[in-house]
Design an enzyme around this catalytic site. Structure first.
Site, PDB file in Angstrom:
ATOM      1  N   GLU A  89      60.709  61.147  26.867  1.00 11.94           N
ATOM      2  CA  GLU A  89      60.459  62.556  27.181  1.00 11.94           C
ATOM      3  C   GLU A  89      61.739  63.172  27.732  1.00 11.94           C
TER       4      GLU A  89
ATOM      5  N   CYS B 272      51.580  71.625  27.871  1.00  9.77           N
ATOM      6  CA  CYS B 272      50.286  71.934  28.487  1.00  9.77           C
ATOM      7  C   CYS B 272      50.357  71.870  30.011  1.00  9.77           C
TER       8      CYS B 272
ATOM      9  N   LYS C   2      46.322  78.628  33.930  1.00  6.17           N
ATOM     10  CA  LYS C   2      44.986  78.722  34.541  1.00  6.17           C
ATOM     11  C   LYS C   2      45.086  78.878  36.059  1.00  6.17           C
TER      12      LYS C   2
ATOM     13  N   ALA D  55      65.220  62.092  22.241  1.00  2.00           N
ATOM     14  CA  ALA D  55      65.254  61.087  21.172  1.00  2.00           C
ATOM     15  C   ALA D  55      65.768  61.718  19.888  1.00  2.00           C
TER      16      ALA D  55
ATOM     17  N   GLY E   7      48.657  90.140  20.679  1.00  2.00           N
ATOM     18  CA  GLY E   7      47.387  90.163  21.424  1.00  2.00           C
ATOM     19  C   GLY E   7      46.536  88.971  21.065  1.00  2.00           C
ATOM     20  N   GLY E   8      47.149  87.764  21.142  1.00  2.00           N
ATOM     21  CA  GLY E   8      46.399  86.531  20.877  1.00  2.00           C
ATOM     22  C   GLY E   8      46.082  85.840  22.187  1.00  2.00           C
ATOM     23  N   TYR E   9      45.995  84.495  22.123  1.00  2.00           N
ATOM     24  CA  TYR E   9      45.605  83.716  23.294  1.00  2.00           C
ATOM     25  C   TYR E   9      46.490  84.001  24.511  1.00  2.00           C
TER      26      TYR E   9
ATOM     27  N   HIS F 182      17.761  75.619  36.444  1.00  4.05           N
ATOM     28  CA  HIS F 182      17.661  77.009  36.872  1.00  4.05           C
ATOM     29  C   HIS F 182      18.205  77.130  38.290  1.00  4.05           C
TER      30      HIS F 182
HETATM   31  P1  FAD Z   1      53.505  69.311  23.841  1.00  8.49           P
HETATM   32  O1  FAD Z   1      52.581  69.492  24.969  1.00  8.49           O
HETATM   33  O2  FAD Z   1      54.258  70.486  23.353  1.00  8.49           O
HETATM   34  O3  FAD Z   1      54.504  68.154  24.267  1.00  8.49           O
HETATM   35  C1  FAD Z   1      55.589  67.780  23.481  1.00  8.49           C
HETATM   36  C2  FAD Z   1      56.601  67.108  24.387  1.00  8.49           C
HETATM   37  O4  FAD Z   1      57.557  66.455  23.576  1.00  8.49           O
HETATM   38  C3  FAD Z   1      57.395  68.074  25.262  1.00  8.49           C
HETATM   39  O5  FAD Z   1      57.274  67.694  26.610  1.00  8.49           O
HETATM   40  C4  FAD Z   1      58.825  67.958  24.771  1.00  8.49           C
HETATM   41  O6  FAD Z   1      59.758  68.079  25.826  1.00  8.49           O
HETATM   42  C5  FAD Z   1      58.821  66.562  24.188  1.00  8.49           C
HETATM   43  N1  FAD Z   1      59.795  66.343  23.108  1.00  8.49           N
HETATM   44  C6  FAD Z   1      59.863  66.983  21.929  1.00  8.49           C
HETATM   45  N2  FAD Z   1      60.840  66.477  21.164  1.00  8.49           N
HETATM   46  C7  FAD Z   1      61.407  65.483  21.895  1.00  8.49           C
HETATM   47  C8  FAD Z   1      62.488  64.593  21.640  1.00  8.49           C
HETATM   48  N3  FAD Z   1      63.148  64.594  20.481  1.00  8.49           N
HETATM   49  N4  FAD Z   1      62.824  63.726  22.610  1.00  8.49           N
HETATM   50  C9  FAD Z   1      62.158  63.705  23.796  1.00  8.49           C
HETATM   51  N5  FAD Z   1      61.124  64.523  24.075  1.00  8.49           N
HETATM   52  C10 FAD Z   1      60.766  65.395  23.129  1.00  8.49           C
HETATM   53  N6  FAD Z   1      45.793  74.484  24.932  1.00  8.49           N
HETATM   54  C11 FAD Z   1      44.530  74.281  25.331  1.00  8.49           C
HETATM   55  O7  FAD Z   1      43.826  73.437  24.741  1.00  8.49           O
HETATM   56  N7  FAD Z   1      43.990  74.977  26.391  1.00  8.49           N
HETATM   57  C12 FAD Z   1      44.698  75.910  27.064  1.00  8.49           C
HETATM   58  O8  FAD Z   1      44.189  76.524  28.008  1.00  8.49           O
HETATM   59  C13 FAD Z   1      46.034  76.150  26.661  1.00  8.49           C
HETATM   60  N8  FAD Z   1      46.783  77.053  27.310  1.00  8.49           N
HETATM   61  C14 FAD Z   1      48.096  77.233  26.944  1.00  8.49           C
HETATM   62  C15 FAD Z   1      48.845  78.170  27.635  1.00  8.49           C
HETATM   63  C16 FAD Z   1      50.171  78.383  27.299  1.00  8.49           C
HETATM   64  C17 FAD Z   1      50.988  79.404  28.064  1.00  8.49           C
HETATM   65  C18 FAD Z   1      50.747  77.618  26.244  1.00  8.49           C
HETATM   66  C19 FAD Z   1      52.199  77.811  25.883  1.00  8.49           C
HETATM   67  C20 FAD Z   1      50.009  76.692  25.531  1.00  8.49           C
HETATM   68  C21 FAD Z   1      48.663  76.500  25.875  1.00  8.49           C
HETATM   69  N9  FAD Z   1      47.855  75.585  25.186  1.00  8.49           N
HETATM   70  C22 FAD Z   1      46.562  75.404  25.570  1.00  8.49           C
HETATM   71  C23 FAD Z   1      48.363  74.800  24.046  1.00  8.49           C
HETATM   72  C24 FAD Z   1      48.748  73.378  24.512  1.00  8.49           C
HETATM   73  O9  FAD Z   1      49.731  73.470  25.520  1.00  8.49           O
HETATM   74  C25 FAD Z   1      49.259  72.557  23.340  1.00  8.49           C
HETATM   75  O10 FAD Z   1      48.297  72.547  22.307  1.00  8.49           O
HETATM   76  C26 FAD Z   1      49.529  71.121  23.761  1.00  8.49           C
HETATM   77  O11 FAD Z   1      50.461  71.067  24.815  1.00  8.49           O
HETATM   78  C27 FAD Z   1      50.044  70.299  22.587  1.00  8.49           C
HETATM   79  O12 FAD Z   1      50.272  68.988  23.019  1.00  8.49           O
HETATM   80  P2  FAD Z   1      51.342  68.044  22.288  1.00  8.49           P
HETATM   81  O13 FAD Z   1      51.256  66.747  22.995  1.00  8.49           O
HETATM   82  O14 FAD Z   1      51.135  68.096  20.829  1.00  8.49           O
HETATM   83  O15 FAD Z   1      52.770  68.722  22.553  1.00  8.49           O
HETATM   84  P1  NAD Z   2      48.281  83.396  18.880  1.00  7.17           P
HETATM   85  O1  NAD Z   2      48.389  82.927  17.487  1.00  7.17           O
HETATM   86  O2  NAD Z   2      47.067  83.125  19.658  1.00  7.17           O
HETATM   87  O3  NAD Z   2      48.473  84.988  18.910  1.00  7.17           O
HETATM   88  C1  NAD Z   2      49.601  85.608  18.372  1.00  7.17           C
HETATM   89  C2  NAD Z   2      49.252  87.053  18.126  1.00  7.17           C
HETATM   90  O4  NAD Z   2      50.454  87.744  17.852  1.00  7.17           O
HETATM   91  C3  NAD Z   2      48.339  87.252  16.913  1.00  7.17           C
HETATM   92  O5  NAD Z   2      47.280  88.103  17.277  1.00  7.17           O
HETATM   93  C4  NAD Z   2      49.258  87.876  15.865  1.00  7.17           C
HETATM   94  O6  NAD Z   2      48.579  88.755  14.985  1.00  7.17           O
HETATM   95  C5  NAD Z   2      50.247  88.631  16.756  1.00  7.17           C
HETATM   96  N1  NAD Z   2      51.548  88.872  16.141  1.00  7.17           N
HETATM   97  C6  NAD Z   2      52.271  88.039  15.337  1.00  7.17           C
HETATM   98  N2  NAD Z   2      53.475  88.612  15.043  1.00  7.17           N
HETATM   99  C7  NAD Z   2      53.500  89.818  15.678  1.00  7.17           C
HETATM  100  C8  NAD Z   2      54.468  90.863  15.778  1.00  7.17           C
HETATM  101  N3  NAD Z   2      55.647  90.771  15.161  1.00  7.17           N
HETATM  102  N4  NAD Z   2      54.164  91.953  16.522  1.00  7.17           N
HETATM  103  C9  NAD Z   2      52.961  92.046  17.168  1.00  7.17           C
HETATM  104  N5  NAD Z   2      52.007  91.091  17.100  1.00  7.17           N
HETATM  105  C10 NAD Z   2      52.276  89.987  16.384  1.00  7.17           C
HETATM  106  O7  NAD Z   2      49.602  82.850  19.600  1.00  7.17           O
HETATM  107  P2  NAD Z   2      49.992  82.720  21.140  1.00  7.17           P
HETATM  108  O8  NAD Z   2      49.198  83.668  21.960  1.00  7.17           O
HETATM  109  O9  NAD Z   2      51.469  82.783  21.174  1.00  7.17           O
HETATM  110  O10 NAD Z   2      49.522  81.257  21.481  1.00  7.17           O
HETATM  111  C11 NAD Z   2      50.048  80.144  20.732  1.00  7.17           C
HETATM  112  C12 NAD Z   2      49.040  79.038  20.630  1.00  7.17           C
HETATM  113  O11 NAD Z   2      48.918  78.369  21.882  1.00  7.17           O
HETATM  114  C13 NAD Z   2      47.631  79.495  20.308  1.00  7.17           C
HETATM  115  O12 NAD Z   2      47.444  79.697  18.935  1.00  7.17           O
HETATM  116  C14 NAD Z   2      46.813  78.357  20.811  1.00  7.17           C
HETATM  117  O13 NAD Z   2      46.800  77.343  19.833  1.00  7.17           O
HETATM  118  C15 NAD Z   2      47.598  77.892  22.020  1.00  7.17           C
HETATM  119  N6  NAD Z   2      46.994  78.432  23.264  1.00  7.17           N
HETATM  120  C16 NAD Z   2      45.714  78.093  23.574  1.00  7.17           C
HETATM  121  C17 NAD Z   2      45.133  78.592  24.713  1.00  7.17           C
HETATM  122  C18 NAD Z   2      43.725  78.206  25.040  1.00  7.17           C
HETATM  123  O14 NAD Z   2      43.230  77.254  24.436  1.00  7.17           O
HETATM  124  N7  NAD Z   2      43.058  78.869  25.975  1.00  7.17           N
HETATM  125  C19 NAD Z   2      45.828  79.435  25.561  1.00  7.17           C
HETATM  126  C20 NAD Z   2      47.130  79.768  25.231  1.00  7.17           C
HETATM  127  C21 NAD Z   2      47.703  79.248  24.075  1.00  7.17           C
END
Ligand code: FAD
Ligand code: NAD
Length: 470
Positions: free
Chosen positions: A36, A44, A53, A121, A186-188, A449
């Site tokens: 890492e 995450c 959160k 890596a 206006g996504g997640y 309930h």
């Molecule tokens: P990651 O968590 O992205 O981990 C990949 C890791 O690999 C990183 O730490 C990186 O540093 C490391 N890495 C990469 N390449 C290398 C390399 N070559 N050498 C060494 N290390 C390396 N998902 C949910 O389910 N619920 C949520 O509420 C939620 N909220 C989110 C909020 C935000 C703001 C964001 C950005 C994402 C959110 N997500 C949420 C999405 C979630 O974070 C990802 O789906 C999840 O982290 C993916 O896990 P992963 O293990 O695939 O990769």
């Molecule tokens: P998203 O895909 O949820 O939303 C992106 C939004 O941006 C879409 O509505 C899309 O239509 C819009 N968009 C794309 N290009 C645009 C442009 N040029 N101008 C204006 N709008 C544009 O992506 P995100 O909010 O960046 O989140 C990324 C991913 O992280 C999510 O898809 C989800 O998988 C994960 N995530 C999950 C959670 C959760 O589980 N609660 C929370 C945060 C993130």
């Protein structure tokens, strides 16, 4: 450790994919090494799910107190002065939550006897990588490689990250609250964080390219959020593209294009949340010769890539990019390497959006069932008729539970809900679908309930034609 490591299982990335794979492999007695480059926990834990959160929680508390100070609070709570927010303290508290979990991941890896190699890596072939960036380079060769490199935020060419243009990472560690924030996308993330920062007091505008917010959810599910955004004074520009960010006599502005016309939105900071892309560049993926599926690494239902004993999981392999999907794939791959028979074929992967109110979606919506040619029946139960929701102010803005079942055999194929705290109901919903429940199973299960889960029970009764409370 020396400069050369030979290991049975090499895991790259310690997000919810990588660290879970490593722990499970270690538990199963496999000699396991994880690499890492940043802090253990991945997107995450360090800059995603958990810190967002934590901030959403603080924002909700702050907003409740602000209401108590502003108006004649119907709950009878009176604050003589509006609360103030010390954002630096908020961020420091959020970091304590992250630190605790980060330490926990380290401890769990240690307990599972997993070797942790810090650094980046870079692969020279499918089974060999060199780790740099933390002391002497380490060359690792492995029998099995699990790629869990995750994803990174998509950058817009005309709004590159830096200075006032923020990705979610910077938005989670602000040193001060921007007075005016424009959110592009206006996504997640845009809505979860945009809503939280609005509750903390920022003036928020959302710019979305499509004609609806949260396009992965249907209109009925997002209606309560749209109501909340309106009431909270968040302007949403739909069908609008962000063009540039300028600073002139009138201050800083996000220039957008809507219906062929340019608009200028005053904004001190711009949060760009237009999606995430798999992290496939800069670590020698091309030398491994694995097949790709568009921008993602291609895998089968065991997370096998096209190269023998190279596996890939999580955000790197495609949608949904959710932490729990990554972890589920991770456990499976470790078990397959240890000789067990596993496949990744979940009946449904639940999704939750932590907006105001929250949304849960599991399985098929009524529209998706129709598009799949399924003759489905639907039962909707509003939280306005649920005692628990009313008694904790959770019935505002039209929240509900909706169950979707096959018309012929009543098998539950989808459950969705929107409302306060509905994220905590997602487990019951997905459990019902995974266990193959029919409406009569839900109707025949005694629910506590007063709880929101009674809304699920009632939605099943409604679909069967005999709801009690509506
Ligand atoms: P990651 O968590 O992205 O981990 C990949 C890791 O690999 C990183 O730490 C990186 O540093 C490391 N890495 C990469 N390449 C290398 C390399 N070559 N050498 C060494 N290390 C390396 N998902 C949910 O389910 N619920 C949520 O509420 C939620 N909220 C989110 C909020 C935000 C703001 C964001 C950005 C994402 C959110 N997500 C949420 C999405 C979630 O974070 C990802 O789906 C999840 O982290 C993916 O896990 P992963 O293990 O695939 O990769
Ligand atoms: P998203 O895909 O949820 O939303 C992106 C939004 O941006 C879409 O509505 C899309 O239509 C819009 N968009 C794309 N290009 C645009 C442009 N040029 N101008 C204006 N709008 C544009 O992506 P995100 O909010 O960046 O989140 C990324 C991913 O992280 C999510 O898809 C989800 O998988 C994960 N995530 C999950 C959670 C959760 O589980 N609660 C929370 C945060 C993130």
């Amino acid at each position: 450790m020396g400069n050369e490591v030979k290991t049975k299982v090499l895991v790259v990335g310690s997000g919810p994919g990588g660290y879970v794979a490593a722990i499970r492999a270690g538990q199963l007695g496999l000699d396991t090494t994880i690499v890492e480059s940043e802090r253990l926990g991945g997107t995450c834990l360090i800059r995603g799910c958990i810190p967002s959160k934590a901030l959403i929680h603080v924002a909700g508390k702050f907003e409740g107190m602000r209401h108590a100070a502003e108006a004649d609070d119907p709950l009878g709570i009176r604050l003589s002065e509006p609360p103030t927010l010390d954002l630096s303290k908020t961020i420091a508290w959020k970091e304590t939550v992250v630190d605790k979990l980060n330490g926990g991941v380290g401890m769990l890896l240690k307990r599972a006897k997993v070797k942790v190699v810090p650094g980046w890596a870079t692969f020279s072939d499918a089974k060999t990588c060199t780790v740099t960036g933390s002391g002497e380079p380490v060359t690792i060769t492995a029998e099995h490689v699990i790629l869990a490199n995750g994803s990174i935020p998509v950058e817009l060419p005309n709004l590159p990250f830096g200075n006032d243009i923020l990705s979610s990472t910077e938005a989670l560690s602000l040193s001060e609250l921007p007075e005016r924030l424009a959110v592009v996308g206006g996504g997640y993330i845009g809505l979860e964080l945009g809503i939280a920062l609005r509750k903390m007091g920022a003036d928020v505008t959302v710019v979305e390219a499509l004609d609806r917010i949260l396009p992965v959810y249907d209109d009925q599910l997002t209606a309560p959020i749209r109501q909340w955004l309106d009431a909270a004074g968040i302007t949403v520009h739909l069908g609008t593209k962000a063009m540039s960010f300028t600073e002139g006599e009138n201050g800083k502005r996000l220039v957008v294009e809507k219906d062929g016309e340019q608009l200028e939105i005053p904004a001190d900071k711009v949060l760009v949340t237009v999606g995430r892309r798999p992290n496939t560049k800069g670590w020698g993926l091309e030398t491994m010769a694995v097949d790709m599926n568009g921008p993602f690494v291609k895998v089968d239902d065991q997370c096998k890539t096209s190269v023998k004993n190279v596996w890939a999981i999580g955000d790197l392999v495609g949608e949904p990019m959710l932490a729990h999907k990554a972890s589920a794939q991770a456990e499976m791959v470790a078990e397959i390497i240890a000789g067990r028979q596993r496949h990744f074929r979940p009946a449904a992967i639940p999704a939750v959006c932590f907006t105001e109110p929250e949304i849960v979606s599991v399985g098929l919506s009524p529209d998706e069932a129709k598009a799949a040619g399924i003759d489905a029946i639907t039962g909707v139960f509003p939280f306005s008729a649920n005692g628990r929701a009313l008694s904790m102010e959770g019935a505002a803005n039209g929240g509900f539970v909706r169950v979707v079942a096959r018309g012929d055999n009543h098998r539950v194929i989808g459950v969705q809900a929107t409302g306060a705290h509905v994220s905590e109901m997602s487990g019951e919903f997905v459990h019902a679908i995974e266990m193959g429940a029919v409406l009569e199973d839900i109707a025949g299960t005694v629910h506590v309930h007063p709880t929101l889960t009674e809304g699920f029970h009632e939605s099943a009764l409604k679909a069967l034609g005999h709801a009690i409370h509506i």
